[in-house]
Scaffold this motif. Structure first.
Motif, PDB file in Angstrom:
ATOM      1  N   LEU A 122      65.804  65.589   2.720  1.00 24.03           N
ATOM      2  CA  LEU A 122      66.464  66.667   3.463  1.00 24.03           C
ATOM      3  C   LEU A 122      66.985  67.753   2.535  1.00 24.03           C
ATOM      4  N   TYR A 123      67.475  67.356   1.362  1.00 21.76           N
ATOM      5  CA  TYR A 123      67.901  68.353   0.380  1.00 21.76           C
ATOM      6  C   TYR A 123      66.726  69.209  -0.092  1.00 21.76           C
ATOM      7  N   ILE A 124      65.593  68.588  -0.282  1.00 20.07           N
ATOM      8  CA  ILE A 124      64.402  69.344  -0.683  1.00 20.07           C
ATOM      9  C   ILE A 124      64.015  70.334   0.411  1.00 20.07           C
ATOM     10  N   LEU A 125      64.016  69.868   1.659  1.00 16.72           N
ATOM     11  CA  LEU A 125      63.685  70.764   2.768  1.00 16.72           C
ATOM     12  C   LEU A 125      64.693  71.902   2.890  1.00 16.72           C
ATOM     13  N   LEU A 126      65.958  71.593   2.693  1.00 17.43           N
ATOM     14  CA  LEU A 126      66.998  72.612   2.744  1.00 17.43           C
ATOM     15  C   LEU A 126      66.785  73.662   1.656  1.00 17.43           C
ATOM     16  N   PHE A 127      66.425  73.213   0.474  1.00 12.49           N
ATOM     17  CA  PHE A 127      66.175  74.139  -0.631  1.00 12.49           C
ATOM     18  C   PHE A 127      64.963  75.020  -0.336  1.00 12.49           C
ATOM     19  N   ILE A 128      63.899  74.424   0.186  1.00  8.24           N
ATOM     20  CA  ILE A 128      62.704  75.202   0.526  1.00  8.24           C
ATOM     21  C   ILE A 128      63.023  76.236   1.598  1.00  8.24           C
ATOM     22  N   GLN A 129      63.799  75.844   2.600  1.00  6.59           N
ATOM     23  CA  GLN A 129      64.167  76.787   3.654  1.00  6.59           C
ATOM     24  C   GLN A 129      65.092  77.876   3.129  1.00  6.59           C
ATOM     25  N   ALA A 130      65.959  77.550   2.192  1.00  7.76           N
ATOM     26  CA  ALA A 130      66.825  78.571   1.593  1.00  7.76           C
ATOM     27  C   ALA A 130      65.988  79.599   0.849  1.00  7.76           C
ATOM     28  N   ILE A 131      64.958  79.155   0.163  1.00 13.16           N
ATOM     29  CA  ILE A 131      64.049  80.080  -0.526  1.00 13.16           C
ATOM     30  C   ILE A 131      63.339  80.970   0.483  1.00 13.16           C
ATOM     31  N   GLN A 132      62.852  80.369   1.578  1.00 12.57           N
ATOM     32  CA  GLN A 132      62.158  81.154   2.599  1.00 12.57           C
ATOM     33  C   GLN A 132      63.094  82.168   3.246  1.00 12.57           C
ATOM     34  N   ILE A 133      64.324  81.779   3.507  1.00 17.40           N
ATOM     35  CA  ILE A 133      65.297  82.703   4.100  1.00 17.40           C
ATOM     36  C   ILE A 133      65.591  83.848   3.142  1.00 17.40           C
ATOM     37  N   SER A 134      65.713  83.540   1.873  1.00 14.49           N
ATOM     38  CA  SER A 134      65.964  84.580   0.876  1.00 14.49           C
ATOM     39  C   SER A 134      64.808  85.580   0.831  1.00 14.49           C
ATOM     40  N   LYS A 135      63.586  85.085   0.851  1.00 16.17           N
ATOM     41  CA  LYS A 135      62.424  85.978   0.857  1.00 16.17           C
ATOM     42  C   LYS A 135      62.387  86.835   2.125  1.00 16.17           C
ATOM     43  N   LEU A 136      62.731  86.234   3.262  1.00 18.64           N
ATOM     44  CA  LEU A 136      62.738  86.990   4.508  1.00 18.64           C
ATOM     45  C   LEU A 136      63.819  88.072   4.498  1.00 18.64           C
ATOM     46  N   LYS A 137      64.970  87.776   3.911  1.00 20.84           N
ATOM     47  CA  LYS A 137      66.024  88.791   3.805  1.00 20.84           C
ATOM     48  C   LYS A 137      65.565  89.958   2.946  1.00 20.84           C
ATOM     49  N   GLU A 138      64.861  89.655   1.855  1.00 26.22           N
ATOM     50  CA  GLU A 138      64.324  90.731   1.017  1.00 26.22           C
ATOM     51  C   GLU A 138      63.326  91.577   1.787  1.00 26.22           C
ATOM     52  N   LYS A 139      62.456  90.936   2.559  1.00 27.78           N
ATOM     53  CA  LYS A 139      61.472  91.673   3.357  1.00 27.78           C
ATOM     54  C   LYS A 139      62.158  92.535   4.415  1.00 27.78           C
ATOM     55  N   ILE A 140      63.205  92.004   5.038  1.00 37.57           N
ATOM     56  CA  ILE A 140      63.939  92.767   6.044  1.00 37.57           C
ATOM     57  C   ILE A 140      64.573  94.001   5.410  1.00 37.57           C
ATOM     58  N   ASN A 141      65.201  93.820   4.251  1.00 41.34           N
ATOM     59  CA  ASN A 141      65.800  94.970   3.563  1.00 41.34           C
ATOM     60  C   ASN A 141      64.747  96.004   3.205  1.00 41.34           C
ATOM     61  N   GLU A 142      63.597  95.551   2.742  1.00 37.33           N
ATOM     62  CA  GLU A 142      62.517  96.469   2.394  1.00 37.33           C
ATOM     63  C   GLU A 142      62.017  97.219   3.631  1.00 37.33           C
ATOM     64  N   LEU A 143      61.889  96.511   4.741  1.00 38.53           N
ATOM     65  CA  LEU A 143      61.448  97.158   5.978  1.00 38.53           C
ATOM     66  C   LEU A 143      62.485  98.164   6.483  1.00 38.53           C
ATOM     67  N   ILE A 144      63.751  97.814   6.375  1.00 40.81           N
ATOM     68  CA  ILE A 144      64.814  98.738   6.788  1.00 40.81           C
ATOM     69  C   ILE A 144      64.774  99.998   5.937  1.00 40.81           C
TER      70      ILE A 144
END
Length: 113
Positions: A76-98
């Motif tokens: 579960l910690y591994i999955l949480l870390f992977i999802q945190a990475i994905q969320i971080s990438k999505l936030k960067e994409k959102i900022n770039e799109l904005i």
């Protein structure tokens, strides 16, 4: 033995659920690979219960179930870390799109004047 039966049932249900989610396009194939591997690992551990017993004894766990729960928590910690990475990438994409949208709107307003 009861723990093995629970693992067999859980791994089969997990595998079926993942396949159904992939077919309905609810789950990305890249994300589902880790779940399929996890279901397969559970299936192996349930058919060969001596493997987790040997590992838990060699690592000094009081019982095999404590070792299995520790593995679950680690997974579960591994999955949480992977999802945190994905969320971080999505936030960067959102900022770039904005930023792109803001520049586009600014240029449209500038061209209208």
């Amino acid at each position: 033995m009861a723990l093995s039966i629970v693992f067999i049932i859980t791994s089969i249900f997990t595998f079926i659920f993942i396949i159904l989610k992939i077919r309905k396009n609810g789950l990305n194939i890249n994300d589902s690979i880790i779940w399929i591997l996890w279901a397969f690992a559970l299936l192996i551990l349930s058919f060969f219960p001596q493997i987790p017993t040997m590992i838990s004894n060699s690592l000094g766990f009081m019982s095999t179930s404590n070792f299995i729960f520790s593995i679950f928590i680690f997974f579960l910690y591994i999955l949480l870390f992977i999802q945190a990475i994905q969320i971080s990438k999505l936030k960067e994409k959102i900022n770039e799109l904005i930023q792109k949208l803001s520049i586009q709107e600014y240029e449209e307003r500038k061209n209208k004047k």
